[in-house]
Each structure stands twice: as C-alpha cells, then as structure tokens.
Design a protein around this motif. Structure first.
Motif, short mmCIF file in Angstrom:
data_model
loop_
_atom_site.label_atom_id
_atom_site.label_comp_id
_atom_site.label_asym_id
_atom_site.label_seq_id
_atom_site.Cartn_x
_atom_site.Cartn_y
_atom_site.Cartn_z
N ILE A 1 0.84 -1.20 0.00
CA ILE A 1 0.00 0.00 0.00
C ILE A 1 0.87 1.25 0.00
CG2 ILE A 1 -1.65 1.33 1.38
CD1 ILE A 1 -2.88 -1.31 2.28
N ARG A 2 1.94 1.24 0.79
CA ARG A 2 2.83 2.40 0.83
C ARG A 2 3.46 2.67 -0.54
NH1 ARG A 2 8.15 2.58 1.25
NH2 ARG A 2 8.30 0.44 1.99
N GLN A 3 3.91 1.59 -1.20
CA GLN A 3 4.51 1.78 -2.52
C GLN A 3 3.48 2.32 -3.52
OE1 GLN A 3 7.57 1.55 -3.17
NE2 GLN A 3 7.69 1.55 -5.39
N ALA A 4 2.26 1.78 -3.49
CA ALA A 4 1.21 2.25 -4.40
C ALA A 4 0.86 3.70 -4.10
CB ALA A 4 -0.02 1.36 -4.28
N GLN A 5 0.84 4.06 -2.81
CA GLN A 5 0.55 5.46 -2.45
C GLN A 5 1.60 6.40 -3.03
OE1 GLN A 5 0.10 5.64 1.83
NE2 GLN A 5 -2.05 6.15 1.58
N SER A 6 2.86 5.97 -3.08
CA SER A 6 3.91 6.82 -3.64
C SER A 6 3.61 7.15 -5.10
CB SER A 6 5.27 6.12 -3.53
OG SER A 6 5.65 5.98 -2.17
N TYR A 7 3.17 6.16 -5.87
CA TYR A 7 2.83 6.40 -7.27
C TYR A 7 1.62 7.33 -7.38
CZ TYR A 7 6.10 2.96 -9.06
OH TYR A 7 7.24 2.29 -9.42
N VAL A 8 0.65 7.15 -6.51
CA VAL A 8 -0.53 8.03 -6.52
C VAL A 8 -0.12 9.47 -6.24
CG1 VAL A 8 -2.70 8.56 -5.34
CG2 VAL A 8 -2.13 6.19 -5.87
N ILE A 9 0.75 9.67 -5.26
CA ILE A 9 1.16 11.02 -4.88
C ILE A 9 1.96 11.68 -5.98
CG2 ILE A 9 2.61 12.29 -3.25
CD1 ILE A 9 1.82 10.12 -1.16
N VAL A 10 2.93 10.95 -6.57
CA VAL A 10 3.74 11.53 -7.64
C VAL A 10 2.88 11.87 -8.84
CG1 VAL A 10 5.62 11.05 -9.26
CG2 VAL A 10 5.85 10.39 -6.87
N SER A 11 1.79 11.13 -9.04
CA SER A 11 0.90 11.38 -10.17
C SER A 11 -0.14 12.44 -9.87
CB SER A 11 0.21 10.07 -10.58
OG SER A 11 1.16 9.10 -10.97
N GLY A 12 0.00 13.13 -8.76
CA GLY A 12 -0.90 14.24 -8.46
C GLY A 12 -2.04 13.90 -7.52
N GLY A 13 -2.07 12.67 -6.99
CA GLY A 13 -3.14 12.28 -6.08
C GLY A 13 -2.83 12.66 -4.64
N LEU A 14 -3.74 12.33 -3.77
CA LEU A 14 -3.61 12.61 -2.35
C LEU A 14 -3.41 11.30 -1.59
CD1 LEU A 14 -6.55 15.16 -1.92
CD2 LEU A 14 -4.11 15.68 -2.05
N PRO A 15 -2.80 11.39 -0.39
CA PRO A 15 -2.70 10.18 0.42
C PRO A 15 -4.07 9.57 0.66
CG PRO A 15 -1.37 11.94 1.35
CD PRO A 15 -2.20 12.56 0.26
N GLY A 16 -4.12 8.27 0.64
CA GLY A 16 -5.42 7.60 0.68
C GLY A 16 -6.00 7.41 2.06
N ARG A 17 -5.31 7.85 3.10
CA ARG A 17 -5.81 7.63 4.45
C ARG A 17 -5.91 8.97 5.19
NH1 ARG A 17 -1.92 2.49 6.11
NH2 ARG A 17 -2.56 1.14 4.40
N ARG A 18 -6.75 8.99 6.19
CA ARG A 18 -6.95 10.21 6.98
C ARG A 18 -7.05 9.82 8.45
NH1 ARG A 18 -9.53 15.28 6.33
NH2 ARG A 18 -9.01 16.47 8.19
N TRP A 19 -6.30 10.54 9.29
CA TRP A 19 -6.27 10.22 10.70
C TRP A 19 -6.64 11.44 11.52
CZ3 TRP A 19 -5.93 5.30 11.70
CH2 TRP A 19 -5.27 4.46 10.80
N PRO A 20 -7.13 11.23 12.75
CA PRO A 20 -7.23 12.35 13.69
C PRO A 20 -5.84 12.73 14.16
CG PRO A 20 -7.82 10.32 14.78
CD PRO A 20 -7.63 9.97 13.33
N GLN A 21 -5.75 13.76 14.97
CA GLN A 21 -4.45 14.23 15.41
C GLN A 21 -3.71 13.13 16.18
OE1 GLN A 21 -5.97 17.60 17.47
NE2 GLN A 21 -6.06 16.56 19.44
N GLN A 22 -2.38 13.09 16.01
CA GLN A 22 -1.55 12.07 16.62
C GLN A 22 -0.29 12.71 17.18
OE1 GLN A 22 -2.39 8.73 16.65
NE2 GLN A 22 -4.30 9.19 15.60
N SER A 23 0.30 12.05 18.15
CA SER A 23 1.60 12.51 18.65
C SER A 23 2.68 12.14 17.64
CB SER A 23 1.91 11.87 20.00
OG SER A 23 2.18 10.48 19.84
N LEU A 24 3.79 12.86 17.71
CA LEU A 24 4.90 12.52 16.83
C LEU A 24 5.43 11.13 17.12
CD1 LEU A 24 6.87 15.88 16.57
CD2 LEU A 24 5.86 14.58 14.69
N THR A 25 5.31 10.68 18.36
CA THR A 25 5.71 9.30 18.69
C THR A 25 4.85 8.32 17.91
OG1 THR A 25 6.43 9.94 20.90
CG2 THR A 25 5.93 7.61 20.55
N ASP A 26 3.54 8.55 17.86
CA ASP A 26 2.65 7.67 17.12
C ASP A 26 2.90 7.75 15.63
OD1 ASP A 26 1.46 6.74 19.40
OD2 ASP A 26 -0.20 8.16 19.35
#
Length: 453
Positions: free
Chosen positions: A188-213
């Motif tokens: 999934i991470r590798q596929a996301q890289s191709y999506v991003i380079v091709s002008g897409g957005l990351p496919g996941r959305r999270w609430p706020q997280q600590s930098l540790t998380d």
C-alpha cells in the motif's frame, strides 16, 4: 620725309594689330557662344535624364519590364564625354534597380518562407504540447487510478486478514497472517507513492496524533521495522498532516534500512525548536555521492519538480513523492551526510502550523503502530475499527473488537485501550513471539526501492 618713312610702318603695324585683335575677339566670342550653347544642352540633357529617362527606367523595372536605357542627347553633345556619362548613369541606374529588385524579391521570398516555417513550427509545437499535456495527463491519471486501485485492494485485503486473525488464534496461523499483513502495508505504501507523484492525495486520513505515534506508524510500514529505534515526543500533529508525515517518514526509513547493514539500527530522534519540531533519521549505511546528494536536495526542496514522466522505465518515486507531500502540506525534508555513524541523515521539519498547541485537548486516537522493536500487525492498528490486542500464552497478540465512532470530519476514530497500556501489553509478550516476528521481517520478496541512493 623722314617722319613719313618712320610713321608709315608704324601705322601699318597698328592697323595689323587692330585687325588681329578684332579677329581674336570674334573668335573668342564664337567660342563663348558655343560654350554657352553646350552648357545649356548639358543642362537640358541632365534635366531630361532626371525628369524623364530615370523615372521611365524605374517604372519599367517596377512593372517587371525591360527598361530602355537610351538617353536622348542634343546634337551639340554628340559623342561627348558628358553624353557618355549620362548614358552610363542611365545604364547603371537600370542595372542597380534590377539587382535591388532581385535581392528584394529573394529577401521577401526568404522572409515569407521563414514566416511560413515559423507558423508551421509554432503549430507543430502547439500540437505537440497539447498532445504531450494530454498524454501526460492521461498517463498520470492512469497511474493514479491504478495506484488508487492497488491501495483500495490492499485495504480490502487487510480487512480480510483482520477477519482471519480474529478467527484463527493458533500461533502458527497468526504468524503467517501477520507476515501477510505487514507485506500488504508495504504494498500500500509503494502504491501510495505512485498516486502522490501522479498528483493524487494520500489515501488515508487520521485524527491528530503525537509525533511518537507518527513515527510508530511509519515504522510499521517498513520491512525491517525491528531495526528502528525511536525516541519519544508528545507534540501533537494536526489531523490533515498525520498521513503525509507517516508516509514521508516511512519512505525515509525504508531508504535508510535498505542501504545500511542488516546488523545496524536506524535511529529516530526529535529536536524541539522555536518554530516547530525536526524529526531526525540517522542510519549507518552507504552515503550518497556528492552528485546524488545534490540531486536529492534539488528534488526534495522543490527546485526541480519531478513527475511520473521524468522517472524513466524503472521509476524511483520515493523522494519525488516526499517532495510533492512537502509542497502540499507545508513541511520540509532535507538529507545530509555523513552523520555521526558515518551514514546518512534525513531531517523532516514539522512547522508549528502543523502542530497542535500544548494546551489543546487531544482527540481519541487509533494506534498507528507499536513502539520500535514491538511487532504489531500494521493494518490492524491503522485500519478504522481495528481490534484491541491481547497476548496469547505463546507471546502473539489476539483480538477483541472495540467500538468506533466517526469524528466531525468523517474520519473514523477508535476508542479503547490507551497507547501506554497497549505498549506495556506488547512488552509483556514472550521472547518467542518477538523472535518469530523478527524472523518474519527477514523473509519475503523485496519490493521496489523508493529512495534515491
């Protein structure tokens, strides 16, 4: 008598002188009259040349006719040098006009040809540009669509694995499913890289997280995650920046792990600053050459934008994808070397605009991943609605379902066991469980390298 003899010759001499003088005067008068007539004839001939002959030659040349260069001369001039000079002037004028006409015609033809060629070239360039833009847009859309499909299928597969992990609690089966789950996250991470380079957005959305998380989530998306050692930071990242930072750090970790010895560790540290926090990733691996380092800096800084068409038949989408996320979300990435371990250092600067202020309340959050060296099935921790992990007698996690609730932005937020308790539960696992997870991370087929070293 003597006077007569002397005076007669003198008288005769005076008469002769007078006659000669009169003749000379008459001859000079005739020559003067002839000169005047000649001068008038020259003037008239010159006027006729200027007013009639030369304009007639010009008109004939303009009409593309053969001009008459004969000059009408008065009888007085005849074959005089002046008459010949006038004839030379007329002939030269006609020849000069002919040459100028030919040169002008040739110049006009060349200009017209150049203009036609320029118009044709401009039309060709415009057509090629439109075709190239259309082709690039179509290619980017195709790659983006394919990458998005892979991410979607990977997510579906992760859900299937989650269901299987809930159903099969046998340690051997769980071990296999966990390895599959971890491989799916890398896919999934590798596929996301191709999506991003091709002008897409990351496919996941999270609430706020600590930098540790965030660091834990990035660690869970790389193959040899047991070699990652992370410090702690309780600074909170805003919701929209969590997934871009997780993806960025996962790509940098993957790059660091691939180019460092298998017995070495990759360190994640945090440097607090007045305007933000810098995440520092150090490895003990191979260093980039000065040319590679400069190329990486140009790409990561955005000074040399890169899209999928510029990456060749075997594209390395790691750094271009990071650069695209950095431009879009407002953080920055820098690489340098050598570091204190003799390897490379990657730094991700997270400005205060992407961090929650210290007195802001923290929303309930899902666990992105366990701390470093704790083998957690990433898909289960990242997927909304994941189960809370408990530890079996063999040291592997088992699950029970926990409730989910959507936040105001439509992001699924999990409630349940807090991270410290979860980490403590993982740490209480047996050595055999950790050894099995370590063995799993060294197996499988290597996916395509996404860095640029």
């Amino acid at each position: 008598m003597l006077l007569l003899v002397i005076g007669a010759p003198l008288l005769l001499l005076a008469i002769a002188v007078s006659v000669l003088a009169m003749r000379n005067e008459r001859r000079h008068r005739q020559r003067a009259d002839a000169a005047i007539r000649e001068r008038l004839a020259c003037e008239n001939a010159l006027i006729h040349l200027a007013q009639n002959t030369l304009p007639a030659i010009t008109d004939a040349v303009r009409r593309h006719e053969i001009p008459s260069v004969a000059v009408e001369l008065p009888v007085e001039l005849g074959d005089s040098q002046f008459g010949q000079a006038l004839q030379w002037i007329a002939t030269g004028h006609a020849e000069d006009l002919r040459v100028v006409t030919e040169e002008t015609r040739a110049m006009v033809e060349r200009y017209g040809e150049q203009r036609r060629l320029g118009e044709i070239q401009a039309a060709q360039d415009q057509t090629r540009g439109e075709l190239s833009a259309s082709s690039r847009a179509a290619t980017s859309a195709a790659v983006r669509s394919f990458g998005t499909s892979v991410v979607s299928l990977g997510t579906d597969l992760g859900q299937v694995v989650s269901a299987a992990l809930r159903e099969h609690r046998d340690d051997a089966i769980y071990e296999t499913l966990t390895r599959i789950d971890h491989t799916v996250q890398q896919m999934i991470r590798q596929a996301q890289s191709y999506v991003i380079v091709s002008g897409g957005l990351p496919g996941r959305r999270w609430p706020q997280q600590s930098l540790t998380d965030v660091a834990g989530g990035a660690t869970g998306r790389v193959r040899e995650f047991l070699r990652v050692r992370a410090a702690q930071s309780d600074r909170i990242v805003i919701s929209r920046a969590v997934e871009p930072l997780v993806h960025t750090m996962a790509t940098l970790l993957d790059n660091a792990l691939r180019y460092s010895p298998p017995s070495s560790f990759v360190e994640i540290g945090f440097q607090e600053g007045h305007h933000g926090v810098t995440v520092i990733i150090d490895d003990a691996g191979m260093r980039m050459s000065p040319e590679q380092l400069e190329d990486a800096r140009l790409v990561l800084s955005g000074e040399r934008p890169v899209d999928i068409h510029d990456l060749g038949p075997a594209p390395k989408v790691g750094f271009p994808g990071i650069a695209a996320l950095a431009r879009r979300y407002g953080f920055s990435v820098h690489v340098d070397g050598p570091n204190i371990f003799g390897g490379m250092r990657a730094m991700v600067y997270v400005p205060s605009a992407l961090l929650v202020s210290g007195d802001a309340p923290r929303l309930p959050e899902p666990e992105l991943a366990a701390p470093a060296h704790i083998p957690v099935p990433v898909a289960e921790l990242e997927s909304p609605g994941a189960d809370v992990h408990e530890i079996t007698s063999g040291g592997l996690p088992k699950r029970r379902r926990r409730p989910v609730a959507p936040d105001s932005a439509g992001v699924t937020i999990e409630s349940g066991q807090a991270r410290p308790d979860l980490a403590a539960a993982w740490r209480s696992g047996s050595r055999s469980g950790r050894a099995a997870a370590a063995e799993r991370t060294t197996e499988g087929t290597a996916d395509e390298h996404t860095g640029s070293r």
